[in-house]
Design a protein around this motif. Structure first.
Motif, PDB file in Angstrom:
ATOM      1  N   LEU A 363      64.463 -20.589 -29.642  1.00 54.71           N
ATOM      2  CA  LEU A 363      63.690 -20.457 -30.873  1.00 54.71           C
ATOM      3  C   LEU A 363      62.444 -19.596 -30.695  1.00 54.71           C
ATOM      4  N   TYR A 364      61.788 -19.689 -29.536  1.00 59.01           N
ATOM      5  CA  TYR A 364      60.494 -19.033 -29.381  1.00 59.01           C
ATOM      6  C   TYR A 364      60.424 -18.038 -28.229  1.00 59.01           C
ATOM      7  N   GLY A 365      61.525 -17.840 -27.510  1.00 58.26           N
ATOM      8  CA  GLY A 365      61.553 -16.817 -26.485  1.00 58.26           C
ATOM      9  C   GLY A 365      60.753 -17.147 -25.238  1.00 58.26           C
ATOM     10  N   GLN A 366      60.420 -18.409 -25.025  1.00 63.34           N
ATOM     11  CA  GLN A 366      59.640 -18.812 -23.849  1.00 63.34           C
ATOM     12  C   GLN A 366      60.584 -19.001 -22.669  1.00 63.34           C
ATOM     13  N   PRO A 367      60.435 -18.230 -21.601  1.00 57.15           N
ATOM     14  CA  PRO A 367      61.420 -18.288 -20.510  1.00 57.15           C
ATOM     15  C   PRO A 367      61.470 -19.616 -19.760  1.00 57.15           C
ATOM     16  N   GLU A 368      60.308 -20.230 -19.509  1.00 49.99           N
ATOM     17  CA  GLU A 368      60.273 -21.427 -18.665  1.00 49.99           C
ATOM     18  C   GLU A 368      59.407 -22.507 -19.301  1.00 49.99           C
ATOM     19  N   GLN A 369      59.702 -23.748 -18.900  1.00 45.77           N
ATOM     20  CA  GLN A 369      58.847 -24.862 -19.280  1.00 45.77           C
ATOM     21  C   GLN A 369      57.472 -24.691 -18.651  1.00 45.77           C
ATOM     22  N   GLU A 370      56.458 -25.231 -19.295  1.00 41.96           N
ATOM     23  CA  GLU A 370      55.147 -25.321 -18.665  1.00 41.96           C
ATOM     24  C   GLU A 370      55.232 -26.255 -17.459  1.00 41.96           C
ATOM     25  N   PRO A 371      54.348 -26.078 -16.483  1.00 43.83           N
ATOM     26  CA  PRO A 371      54.351 -26.990 -15.342  1.00 43.83           C
ATOM     27  C   PRO A 371      54.024 -28.419 -15.769  1.00 43.83           C
ATOM     28  N   ARG A 372      54.496 -29.331 -14.984  1.00 43.88           N
ATOM     29  CA  ARG A 372      54.384 -30.741 -15.337  1.00 43.88           C
ATOM     30  C   ARG A 372      52.949 -31.190 -15.537  1.00 43.88           C
ATOM     31  N   TRP A 373      52.057 -30.769 -14.657  1.00 41.00           N
ATOM     32  CA  TRP A 373      50.663 -31.224 -14.773  1.00 41.00           C
ATOM     33  C   TRP A 373      50.073 -30.833 -16.127  1.00 41.00           C
ATOM     34  N   LYS A 374      50.466 -29.667 -16.621  1.00 42.45           N
ATOM     35  CA  LYS A 374      49.910 -29.200 -17.889  1.00 42.45           C
ATOM     36  C   LYS A 374      50.477 -30.014 -19.053  1.00 42.45           C
ATOM     37  N   ARG A 375      51.785 -30.266 -19.028  1.00 41.15           N
ATOM     38  CA  ARG A 375      52.387 -31.031 -20.116  1.00 41.15           C
ATOM     39  C   ARG A 375      51.909 -32.474 -20.113  1.00 41.15           C
ATOM     40  N   CYS A 376      51.743 -33.030 -18.929  1.00 43.50           N
ATOM     41  CA  CYS A 376      51.286 -34.418 -18.867  1.00 43.50           C
ATOM     42  C   CYS A 376      49.828 -34.546 -19.286  1.00 43.50           C
ATOM     43  N   SER A 377      49.013 -33.556 -18.942  1.00 42.36           N
ATOM     44  CA  SER A 377      47.619 -33.573 -19.396  1.00 42.36           C
ATOM     45  C   SER A 377      47.571 -33.530 -20.918  1.00 42.36           C
ATOM     46  N   ALA A 378      48.374 -32.645 -21.521  1.00 41.81           N
ATOM     47  CA  ALA A 378      48.421 -32.536 -22.975  1.00 41.81           C
ATOM     48  C   ALA A 378      49.036 -33.784 -23.606  1.00 41.81           C
ATOM     49  N   ALA A 379      50.002 -34.402 -22.917  1.00 40.42           N
ATOM     50  CA  ALA A 379      50.632 -35.614 -23.446  1.00 40.42           C
ATOM     51  C   ALA A 379      49.626 -36.756 -23.545  1.00 40.42           C
ATOM     52  N   VAL A 380      48.731 -36.866 -22.560  1.00 41.46           N
ATOM     53  CA  VAL A 380      47.699 -37.901 -22.629  1.00 41.46           C
ATOM     54  C   VAL A 380      46.777 -37.634 -23.810  1.00 41.46           C
ATOM     55  N   ASP A 381      46.451 -36.368 -24.031  1.00 39.15           N
ATOM     56  CA  ASP A 381      45.618 -36.014 -25.182  1.00 39.15           C
ATOM     57  C   ASP A 381      46.313 -36.417 -26.483  1.00 39.15           C
ATOM     58  N   GLY A 382      47.637 -36.263 -26.538  1.00 36.83           N
ATOM     59  CA  GLY A 382      48.372 -36.656 -27.733  1.00 36.83           C
ATOM     60  C   GLY A 382      48.418 -38.156 -27.933  1.00 36.83           C
ATOM     61  N   ALA A 383      48.494 -38.918 -26.841  1.00 35.44           N
ATOM     62  CA  ALA A 383      48.659 -40.366 -26.940  1.00 35.44           C
ATOM     63  C   ALA A 383      47.332 -41.115 -27.008  1.00 35.44           C
ATOM     64  N   LEU A 384      46.334 -40.619 -26.279  1.00 36.88           N
ATOM     65  CA  LEU A 384      45.053 -41.319 -26.152  1.00 36.88           C
ATOM     66  C   LEU A 384      43.911 -40.323 -26.343  1.00 36.88           C
ATOM     67  N   GLY A 385      44.017 -39.541 -27.411  1.00 34.61           N
ATOM     68  CA  GLY A 385      43.148 -38.381 -27.563  1.00 34.61           C
ATOM     69  C   GLY A 385      41.668 -38.679 -27.601  1.00 34.61           C
ATOM     70  N   GLU A 386      41.269 -39.784 -28.212  1.00 37.78           N
ATOM     71  CA  GLU A 386      39.837 -40.053 -28.283  1.00 37.78           C
ATOM     72  C   GLU A 386      39.313 -40.733 -27.024  1.00 37.78           C
ATOM     73  N   ALA A 387      40.171 -41.433 -26.301  1.00 37.16           N
ATOM     74  CA  ALA A 387      39.755 -41.975 -25.004  1.00 37.16           C
ATOM     75  C   ALA A 387      39.527 -40.836 -24.012  1.00 37.16           C
ATOM     76  N   LEU A 388      40.463 -39.897 -23.968  1.00 41.72           N
ATOM     77  CA  LEU A 388      40.313 -38.726 -23.110  1.00 41.72           C
ATOM     78  C   LEU A 388      39.221 -37.813 -23.651  1.00 41.72           C
TER      79      LEU A 388
END
Length: 705
Positions: A363-388
């Motif tokens: 859909l978006y032409g992105q060759p590779e997934q982002e590295p795990r540390w980056k996705r997990c950091s963003a995932a915490v922001d999505g789940a516990l955004g005001e705590a972080l």
């Protein structure tokens, strides 16, 4: 969906505020790459740096700004910023997103270590991150953590009694964030913004929006075939026989196509009067024969409502038809796929990789997934955004940043007040109402005054899927619990580290998280022209959303109200028609043009916002006795202002991403957001000594605000 575009946007007029139904809200309101968590990769040894407020290295001084401002300001950006393999594009928003994500990662690396000194919030963000990073555990558990949900889906049969149980099962899945059949959530009442009510709307699609199912071009036919292949593989990886998975995937496409044909399009969804139909619950229930709505409410943890906004009434006959007549094997496969694609980030690597292959690469032409540390950091922001976010703000949003921003906001609001006074197409009576609305706009800068309480949310260091589900459930329950209660005007719709901003029609507020108040968009050390060109134009953009083709329908209190005289409205619509037609002539990519109606609100905000920021800059320079003709780095103040604005939208992107976004995103492509705005700016020609008739100073231009 796992990939979302950078946007500077208003919130949708009908935001369904639950994580369950974010796909419905067309919220445009985040800059993020994929938030999924898969292959473990260490953080990069060299931190990425933010771009400078004036990026001289990106400019191509051989280009005449009167001919092409985008190439003048951004001509060398692509060469200097090749697209990383784990992104679909590079622009200043993505660069700052990467910087902020590294900063979040530093916070989370420390928080996951543990120890008695951690606060309750630090325990939660640290343990969520630790579990997300545990790929060995995720891969070894397989589908075991979601097997109870899969078993409930598999237990469905074609008997009338079993189909009657669909309502409760859909409610349970939606509470976990699964986009099954439709969307349900809460919103402010359009005609009484003090009330919070229930809303129900179309949904259930696996492709971005309805036109993906109906367009007949070769690329669209190919994309649907690729979608079927993707669904087939996901079902096969989850245990289906390949031949059965293919049959199910084809039937899922047929089911979703039927739902798409009954859905409103992206342009219609922008018109609040088309998505507001408040009804007594007894009236609405007649739209869903055979659907146990009370059982659904109980399963999704909603209060039993007495009224509801039936946002898309044309959708329900087809949806009920599919629920009652579609082959039960198709419905079961559809629900399995929706569950798998929702939870892919916490499932074994093969499933997550396949989800990315379609939603990221194809859909978006992105060759590779982002590295795990980056996705997990963003995932915490999505789940516990005001705590972080609380920790982030303490470390990265200090000094007089907030005070400086408040002054800029007030300057730009004052510029809009002067603009309202000066425009010749609005009557005095309507101007009074416009100034009332402007005076009532609430300004939210940096972070909320009251932080969210996560004390009832359980997070465990070795339970990745459990953490995700509990966080989604927590947010779902928090949102639905608002129904029937007074509106909390202190609440934010974005987390503090988010690199974005928004305007909310019903709240009548503009919101600027700390995440975007960093270089290059806001730099405490930069000169006035650069800050007003960067973040000032964004402030003006959000403010103008309150007076664009959608926002102008809401009054000072946030109510859907016709406060315009008929003659003023006629003049306003003539100006919006000019802008819509102008943008519809711009080529986005290949043979695809910008949809001037879909992008009208954002184009209005871009054009009006830049004009207001320039007015505010010139007035502030005058008040502070600053010589705007004095050159810095070879450019006058007005020239630096327009260069800064243009460099907000320097972009290197894959054509697949442009094509996907232009078909569904209410924002124009970045190059159009520069040149398409510059051609309508009265201050640009004097700044660069451009003659009328040059490409950036056409004889005819459009202006609303």
């Amino acid at each position: 969906m796992s990939e979302q575009s950078k946007t500077i946007a208003s919130t949708p007029a009908n935001p369904i505020r639950t994580l369950t139904n974010m796909a419905l809200a067309s919220s445009a309101i985040i800059l993020a790459a994929s938030l999924s968590c898969v292959a473990q990769t260490p953080a990069p040894p060299v931190p990425e740096k933010p771009l400078p407020a004036l990026d001289l290295s990106s400019m191509d001084l051989s280009v005449d700004p009167c001919t092409d401002m985008y190439k003048f300001a951004c001509g060398h950006f692509n060469a200097n910023h090749p697209i990383p393999s784990d992104q679909s594009e590079v622009d200043p928003f993505y660069v700052l997103y990467n910087v902020n994500t590294q900063e979040l990662n530093t916070i989370l690396e420390k928080a996951q270590v543990g120890g008695a000194s951690r606060s309750p919030d630090e325990q939660k963000i640290g343990d969520y991150f630790k579990a997300c990073m545990n790929t060995d555990l995720i891969n070894s558990e397989g589908l075991k953590p979601i097997q109870p949900l899969l078993d409930k889906i598999d237990a469905l049969s074609s008997s009338p009694a079993s189909r009657a149980e669909l309502a409760a099962l859909i409610g349970e899945l939606q509470r976990h964030g699964v986009n099954a059949f439709f969307g349900f959530g809460e919103q402010q009442d359009f005609t009484d913004a003090t009330k919070q009510i229930a809303e129900i709307a179309q949904g259930g699609l696996g492709l971005p929006e309805k036109d993906y199912y109906t367009r007949t071009g070769g690329k669209d036919v190919k994309l649907r075939a690729e979608y079927v292949a993707h669904v087939t593989k996901m079902l096969t990886l989850a245990g289906s026989r390949p031949e059965q998975a293919l049959k199910d995937a084809q039937n899922i496409l047929a089911l979703e196509t039927a739902l798409a044909n009954a859905s409103l399009g992206a342009v219609d969804l922008r018109e609040p009067e088309k998505t507001y139909h408040l009804q007594p619950i007894a009236t609405f229930i007649t739209s869903l024969p055979g659907f146990n709505f009370t059982a659904f409410e109980d399963a999704i943890h909603s209060p039993h409502v007495t009224e509801i906004n039936n946002s898309t009434p044309q959708f329900w006959p087809e949806m009920i038809k599919q629920m009652q007549t579609a082959d039960i094997a198709t419905i079961k496969a559809y629900l399995r796929y929706q569950l798998l694609t929702t939870l892919h980030r916490s499932l074994p690597k093969q499933l997550d990789d396949e989800n990315f292959d379609f939603y990221g690469r194809i859909l978006y032409g992105q060759p590779e997934q982002e590295p795990r540390w980056k996705r997990c950091s963003a995932a915490v922001d999505g789940a516990l955004g005001e705590a972080l976010g609380k920790v982030y703000v303490d470390q990265y949003f200090a000094g007089d940043s907030k005070a400086r921003m408040v002054q800029m906001v007030h300057d730009i609001e004052a510029a809009m007040s002067r603009d309202i006074d000066q425009i010749d197409w609005m009557s005095p009576a309507t101007k009074v109402r416009a100034r009332e609305k402007l005076a009532a706009v609430a300004n939210k800068i940096g972070y909320p005054d009251k932080w969210r309480d996560y004390s009832t949310l359980t997070i465990k260091p070795a339970d990745p899927i459990g953490n995700y589900l509990r966080a989604v459930d927590f947010e779902n329950d928090r949102e639905l619990n608002k129904i029937g209660k007074p509106v909390d005007h202190s609440e934010w719709g974005m987390t503090p580290p988010t690199v974005n901003a928004y305007y909310n029609d019903s709240m009548n507020d503009i919101n600027f998280p700390a995440g975007i108040l960093q270089p290059p968009f806001f730099d405490r050390t930069a000169d006035l022209a650069l800050n007003y060109g960067h973040i000032g134009s964004t402030i003006g953009h959000e403010l103008t959303h309150g007076f664009d083709d959608e926002g102008r329908k809401f009054d000072a209190k946030g109510n859907l109200s016709d406060w315009w005289s008929p003659e003023d409205l006629k003049k306003f619509e003539a100006r919006t028609d000019c802008l819509a037609n102008e943008y519809s002539s711009f080529i986005a990519v290949d043979d695809v043009k910008v949809n001037g109606r879909l992008t009208l609100g954002e184009n209005t905000a871009d054009n009006g916002g830049l004009l207001l920021a320039f007015m505010a800059y010139m007035q502030r320079a005058k008040d502070d006795h600053i010589d705007v003709n004095a050159k810095q780095s070879g450019f006058t103040g007005p020239q630096r202002f327009y260069i800064a604005y243009a460099q907000n939208d320097c972009q290197n992107t894959h054509p697949e991403a442009v094509r996907s976004l232009v078909l569904s995103d209410p924002h124009s492509p970045d190059q159009v957001r520069v040149n398409g705005v510059i051609v309508n700016q009265p201050g640009f020609a004097p700044a660069f000594n451009c003659k009328q008739g040059t490409p950036m100073v056409p004889t005819n231009s459009c202006r609303i605000w």
